[in-house]
Write a protein that holds these residues in place. Structure first.
Motif, mmCIF file in Angstrom:
data_model
loop_
_atom_site.group_PDB
_atom_site.id
_atom_site.type_symbol
_atom_site.label_atom_id
_atom_site.label_comp_id
_atom_site.label_asym_id
_atom_site.label_seq_id
_atom_site.Cartn_x
_atom_site.Cartn_y
_atom_site.Cartn_z
ATOM 1 N N VAL A 184 -31.932 10.525 -6.376
ATOM 2 C CA VAL A 184 -31.864 10.674 -4.915
ATOM 3 C C VAL A 184 -30.428 10.788 -4.410
ATOM 4 O O VAL A 184 -30.210 11.235 -3.283
ATOM 5 N N GLY A 185 -29.456 10.374 -5.218
ATOM 6 C CA GLY A 185 -28.070 10.382 -4.757
ATOM 7 C C GLY A 185 -27.580 11.764 -4.393
ATOM 8 O O GLY A 185 -26.989 11.967 -3.319
ATOM 9 N N GLY A 186 -27.812 12.756 -5.264
ATOM 10 C CA GLY A 186 -27.362 14.116 -5.000
ATOM 11 C C GLY A 186 -28.007 14.731 -3.772
ATOM 12 O O GLY A 186 -27.309 15.232 -2.871
ATOM 13 N N PRO A 187 -29.359 14.738 -3.684
ATOM 14 C CA PRO A 187 -30.003 15.295 -2.491
ATOM 15 C C PRO A 187 -29.587 14.611 -1.192
ATOM 16 O O PRO A 187 -29.406 15.268 -0.168
ATOM 17 N N LEU A 188 -29.421 13.293 -1.218
ATOM 18 C CA LEU A 188 -29.001 12.584 -0.010
ATOM 19 C C LEU A 188 -27.577 12.971 0.391
ATOM 20 O O LEU A 188 -27.285 13.150 1.581
ATOM 21 N N GLU A 189 -26.697 13.125 -0.594
ATOM 22 C CA GLU A 189 -25.331 13.535 -0.293
ATOM 23 C C GLU A 189 -25.292 14.942 0.283
ATOM 24 O O GLU A 189 -24.528 15.226 1.221
#
Length: 423
Positions: A184-189
């Protein structure tokens, strides 16, 4: 007479039907409304850092030691013992946390040692106040002074001569691992970078909550519902709170008031010591003299702001941690944007006071302050650095002044108690 009657408050006036009941739904709506206001301020000012994942993550890290100190104050004061010695207990926690991590080669050993160091401070406070009847304020002040002096002596005794150590600091402490929610880190960023109104702000909030979170932080967060369960959902917690409300009545029912006060104050010290260990092990990775920076006192303010309740003090700790994170990351720019949030909040409070509660005078005062704050925001481009460094402490003063009228401390908090005094 039952134990539940011990904590029963005197008959109170009927609740105002115009005032909404503060339940989970209202708390969620208030949180969503606050997020909308902050997102609006971000969109209008361009201060992207006020809702970024980095700021949220930093705010949580800065809130943890404050929250642990506040939780320690909650345990102590719910038993009727005022604890302004939280700062001294945190200082002991920083030193013992560093020593434990270095001596045993494990940061978790440092966590345990920090809790033990704070608990020793709590035990000393309990002996002075509960057994010998020393004034709680005097004992707390003495403990703050003692904690500083003891750690200075121990640093000279232990850390001097160690590689990287000295009279005012320790060598580097082994680090505690961090965890992240996968995938989820990449999509949220990516969503955060779009700067879309509210969606990007929500993505920043979630990224800060789910990425690179210390395991110590997770343990500290879990201590809040655990404390609520023990104090409000167990017989032991009921007896402990009875000691802070009506100790003579509790004694008449067979409650060992001294024992419960001792347990509460020692646990209070252990929690404050955990806050100090967090500062040394997680926040800095090293012990330094004076690194608590008054967080024990800010934790006490967070506990009062939270009305001696776990959920409320957690919110207060997050508020203080957030303002501290803003002044550390972007300084004057972020704090300047926060002025717009304050102005909008004051305006909303004024409308609520007028429409919902019918208090025209309070609404007028809120409106005047909202216009003053907005005028400062409109006529300036940034906030001086001298002011931004004072932001967390100013927030403490403002929050306590606003919340003071709705607070109810335990009835016997700070009052001397002697076994058999009611007979």
């Amino acid at each position: 007479m039952t134990v539940s009657e011990v904590t029963a408050a005197p008959p109170a006036a009927p609740p105002d039907p115009r005032r909404p009941r503060l339940d989970r739904r209202m708390i969620l709506l208030a949180g969503l409304g606050l997020l909308v206001l902050v997102a609006l301020a971000r969109a209008l000012t361009g201060a992207t850092d006020i809702t970024s994942g980095g700021t949220i993550g930093a705010a949580i890290g800065l809130a943890v030691p404050i929250g642990l100190a506040a939780l320690g104050g909650l345990w102590s004061e719910r038993s009727g013992v005022v604890n302004i010695g939280l700062e001294g207990m945190m200082i002991l926690g920083t030193w013992f946390g560093a020593w434990g991590g270095l001596a045993f080669g494990s940061p978790w050993a440092g966590v345990v040692a920090g809790a033990i160091g704070g608990a020793l401070g709590g035990l000393l406070h309990a002996v002075a106040t509960v057994s010998f009847g020393v004034d709680h304020i005097i004992s707390g002040v003495a403990l703050n002074i003692l904690g500083l002096g003891v750690t200075q002596y121990l640093s000279k005794l232990v850390f001097v001569g160690m590689k990287g150590g000295g009279e005012t600091q320790s060598p580097r402490i082994p680090a505690i691992s961090t965890v992240s929610l996968p995938f989820v880190g990449g999509p949220l960023e990516d969503l955060e970078r779009t700067r879309w109104f509210l969606l990007a702000d929500l993505a920043g909030l979630l990224r800060g909550l789910t990425q690179n979170v210390s395991l110590f932080t997770i343990v500290a967060v879990l201590l809040v519902p655990l404390s609520y369960y023990v104090l409000w959902r167990t017989a032991f917690g009921l007896r402990l709170r009875a000691c802070g409300e009506r100790p003579v009545a509790a004694e008449s029912l067979g409650v060992n008031v001294y024992f419960h006060k001792y347990v509460a104050v020692v646990v209070s010290g252990a929690l404050a010591g955990l806050g100090g260990a967090f500062l040394a092990i997680v926040a800095a990775g090293i012990y330094r003299e004076g690194q608590t920076g008054g967080r024990g006192f800010i934790g006490l303010a967070a506990m009062i702001f939270g009305n001696w309740r776990p959920g409320g003090l957690a919110g207060g700790a997050l508020l203080f941690g957030y303002t501290d994170a803003l002044q550390l990351r972007q300084g004057g720019t972020s704090v300047h944007a926060l002025l717009l949030v304050v102005a909008l909040l004051l305006a909303a409070v004024g409308v609520y006071q007028l429409v919902r509660l019918g208090r025209s005078r309070a609404a007028l005062i809120s409106g005047i302050f909202a216009m003053l704050v907005f005028a400062v925001f409109a006529l300036t481009d940034t906030v001086p650095e001298q002011f931004t460094s004072f932001t967390p402490h100013l927030t403490t003063l403002l929050v306590l002044s606003v919340a003071s009228q709705r607070l109810r401390m335990p009835a016997a908090d700070g009052l001397p108690y002697r076994r058999g005094q009611g007979k």
